[in-house]
Design an enzyme around this catalytic site. Structure first.
Site, PDB file in Angstrom:
ATOM      1  N   HIS A 108       0.817  -1.227   0.000  1.00 23.11           N
ATOM      2  CA  HIS A 108       0.000   0.000   0.000  1.00 23.11           C
ATOM      3  C   HIS A 108       0.847   1.273   0.000  1.00 23.11           C
ATOM      4  CE1 HIS A 108      -3.739  -2.324   1.700  1.00 23.11           C
ATOM      5  NE2 HIS A 108      -3.531  -2.553   0.430  1.00 23.11           N
ATOM      6  N   LEU A 201      -5.719  -9.553  17.453  1.00 23.05           N
ATOM      7  CA  LEU A 201      -6.326  -9.305  18.760  1.00 23.05           C
ATOM      8  C   LEU A 201      -7.776  -9.816  18.764  1.00 23.05           C
ATOM      9  CD1 LEU A 201      -5.474  -8.033  21.417  1.00 23.05           C
ATOM     10  CD2 LEU A 201      -6.294  -5.831  20.572  1.00 23.05           C
TER      11      LEU A 201
HETATM   12  P1  NAD Z   1      -7.421  -2.479  10.446  1.00 18.70           P
HETATM   13  O1  NAD Z   1      -7.345  -1.280  11.337  1.00 18.70           O
HETATM   14  O2  NAD Z   1      -8.610  -2.645   9.595  1.00 18.70           O
HETATM   15  O3  NAD Z   1      -7.315  -3.785  11.381  1.00 18.70           O
HETATM   16  C1  NAD Z   1      -6.372  -3.891  12.411  1.00 18.70           C
HETATM   17  C2  NAD Z   1      -6.533  -5.242  13.083  1.00 18.70           C
HETATM   18  O4  NAD Z   1      -5.499  -5.363  14.050  1.00 18.70           O
HETATM   19  C3  NAD Z   1      -7.859  -5.437  13.814  1.00 18.70           C
HETATM   20  O5  NAD Z   1      -8.467  -6.629  13.352  1.00 18.70           O
HETATM   21  C4  NAD Z   1      -7.467  -5.562  15.295  1.00 18.70           C
HETATM   22  O6  NAD Z   1      -8.194  -6.571  15.983  1.00 18.70           O
HETATM   23  C5  NAD Z   1      -6.009  -5.955  15.214  1.00 18.70           C
HETATM   24  N1  NAD Z   1      -5.189  -5.466  16.327  1.00 18.70           N
HETATM   25  C6  NAD Z   1      -5.293  -4.303  17.026  1.00 18.70           C
HETATM   26  N2  NAD Z   1      -4.328  -4.217  17.956  1.00 18.70           N
HETATM   27  C7  NAD Z   1      -3.595  -5.362  17.850  1.00 18.70           C
HETATM   28  C8  NAD Z   1      -2.450  -5.872  18.536  1.00 18.70           C
HETATM   29  N3  NAD Z   1      -1.854  -5.211  19.531  1.00 18.70           N
HETATM   30  N4  NAD Z   1      -1.964  -7.076  18.152  1.00 18.70           N
HETATM   31  C9  NAD Z   1      -2.549  -7.778  17.147  1.00 18.70           C
HETATM   32  N5  NAD Z   1      -3.627  -7.360  16.470  1.00 18.70           N
HETATM   33  C10 NAD Z   1      -4.132  -6.152  16.817  1.00 18.70           C
HETATM   34  O7  NAD Z   1      -6.096  -2.480   9.601  1.00 18.70           O
HETATM   35  P2  NAD Z   1      -5.664  -3.276   8.306  1.00 18.70           P
HETATM   36  O8  NAD Z   1      -6.260  -4.627   8.293  1.00 18.70           O
HETATM   37  O9  NAD Z   1      -4.186  -3.123   8.227  1.00 18.70           O
HETATM   38  O10 NAD Z   1      -6.290  -2.466   7.117  1.00 18.70           O
HETATM   39  C11 NAD Z   1      -5.903  -2.840   5.835  1.00 18.70           C
HETATM   40  C12 NAD Z   1      -5.703  -1.683   4.932  1.00 18.70           C
HETATM   41  O11 NAD Z   1      -6.943  -1.089   4.735  1.00 18.70           O
HETATM   42  C13 NAD Z   1      -4.816  -0.600   5.429  1.00 18.70           C
HETATM   43  O12 NAD Z   1      -3.543  -0.692   4.899  1.00 18.70           O
HETATM   44  C14 NAD Z   1      -5.469   0.650   4.909  1.00 18.70           C
HETATM   45  O13 NAD Z   1      -4.894   0.996   3.690  1.00 18.70           O
HETATM   46  C15 NAD Z   1      -6.864   0.270   4.691  1.00 18.70           C
HETATM   47  N6  NAD Z   1      -7.921   0.679   5.595  1.00 18.70           N
HETATM   48  C16 NAD Z   1      -8.281   1.950   5.666  1.00 18.70           C
HETATM   49  C17 NAD Z   1      -9.339   2.301   6.453  1.00 18.70           C
HETATM   50  C18 NAD Z   1      -9.705   3.703   6.509  1.00 18.70           C
HETATM   51  O14 NAD Z   1      -9.288   4.423   5.639  1.00 18.70           O
HETATM   52  N7  NAD Z   1     -10.435   4.155   7.512  1.00 18.70           N
HETATM   53  C19 NAD Z   1     -10.052   1.378   7.186  1.00 18.70           C
HETATM   54  C20 NAD Z   1      -9.672   0.070   7.080  1.00 18.70           C
HETATM   55  C21 NAD Z   1      -8.603  -0.264   6.283  1.00 18.70           C
END
Ligand code: NAD
Ligand code: ZN
Length: 232
Positions: A108, A201
């Site tokens: 990304h 998580l």
């Molecule tokens: P995400 O924020 O959607 O998910 C993060 C995940 O990490 C969650 O499922 C959570 O349970 C987990 N998590 C949180 N703290 C943790 C910890 N300490 N240890 C292990 N797990 C933990 O992020 P993503 O999946 O990386 O999103 C994917 C892509 O989507 C991103 O690169 C971004 O480009 C994009 N995205 C953007 C938005 C937005 O613009 N608002 C929303 C979602 C995704």
């Protein structure tokens, strides 16, 4: 004996314990903005100042963060594991590299990169980008953050798919499984018979597709998983 080849996908959750909020975190940078406004080409065309300011703030925030035990464990895996390891990240921070990982695929894009919307030239981004910044190659005022926005095609997909097609182990760490094509990697991996493991998580959207889950904080689950691979 050949060693199983490993593909790892990381998401925002691996950087959460380094103080960089995930997309769902309340009060985080993302919570204050709509995806359509700050993470799409249309949003950039409508209000480039808002988008440049948003990524300047994320870049400044990321510059204060340090890697945690999960990033460190993946760097150790790459250094010590005798087989192939490909680390694919959806994150735009540089924490994997700061922890010592050498082969990191940023599907990304990256906060430390600038991209010319006119000629596709790439160069290191300054800490603060500005609207109308000139491209050092073609001279047009068309610099933008080198981030893959919604509606754009992620980077390095050929390399990722090719490596996944010969993976023996696929691990997804700290990713919610909401955003494709990354959310579909587990299916590609299972299809070729790879062992699949989720370290998150909360259960992700695609948790049912994984053979094994190791729930918990990445700083705890990832070092244990890496130990288990290095002990084989
Ligand atoms: P995400 O924020 O959607 O998910 C993060 C995940 O990490 C969650 O499922 C959570 O349970 C987990 N998590 C949180 N703290 C943790 C910890 N300490 N240890 C292990 N797990 C933990 O992020 P993503 O999946 O990386 O999103 C994917 C892509 O989507 C991103 O690169 C971004 O480009 C994009 N995205 C953007 C938005 C937005 O613009 N608002 C929303 C979602 C995704
Ligand atoms: Zn250019």
């Amino acid at each position: 004996m050949t060693h199983p080849s490993i593909v790892i996908l990381t998401g925002a959750g691996i950087s959460a314990e380094s103080g960089l909020g995930t997309f769902r975190d309340e009060g985080g940078l993302w919570a204050q903005h709509r995806i359509e406004d700050v993470a799409t080409p249309e949003g950039f065309a409508r209000n480039p100042q808002l988008v440049v300011d948003f990524y300047n703030a994320r870049r400044a925030h990321a510059a204060t963060a340090t890697p945690n035990a999960a990033h460190a464990a993946l760097a150790r895996l790459e250094a010590e594991y005798p087989g192939d390891v490909l680390l694919v990240t959806q994150n735009v921070d540089g924490l994997h590299e700061m922890a010592g990982s050498q082969r990191v695929v940023h599907m990304h894009g990256a906060l430390n990169g600038a991209l010319c919307a006119a000629c596709d030239h790439r160069w290191p981004a300054p800490l603060e980008m500005y609207v109308g910044q000139a491209c050092p190659s073609c001279g047009q005022p068309t610099a933008r953050p080198d981030i893959v926005w919604f509606g754009e095609i992620p980077y390095h997909m050929d390399e990722i798919q090719e490596t996944l097609s010969r993976a023996d182990i696929f691990a997804a760490i700290g990713t919610s499984g909401n955003v494709y094509p990354a959310a579909g990697f587990v299916q590609l991996a299972s299809h070729v018979g790879a062992k699949t493991v989720e370290m998150n998580l909360d259960p992700s959207e695609t948790v049912a597709l994984f053979e094994e889950t190791r729930p918990g904080k990445a700083s705890e689950t990832v070092p244990l998983w890496v130990d288990s691979l290095l002990r084989r």
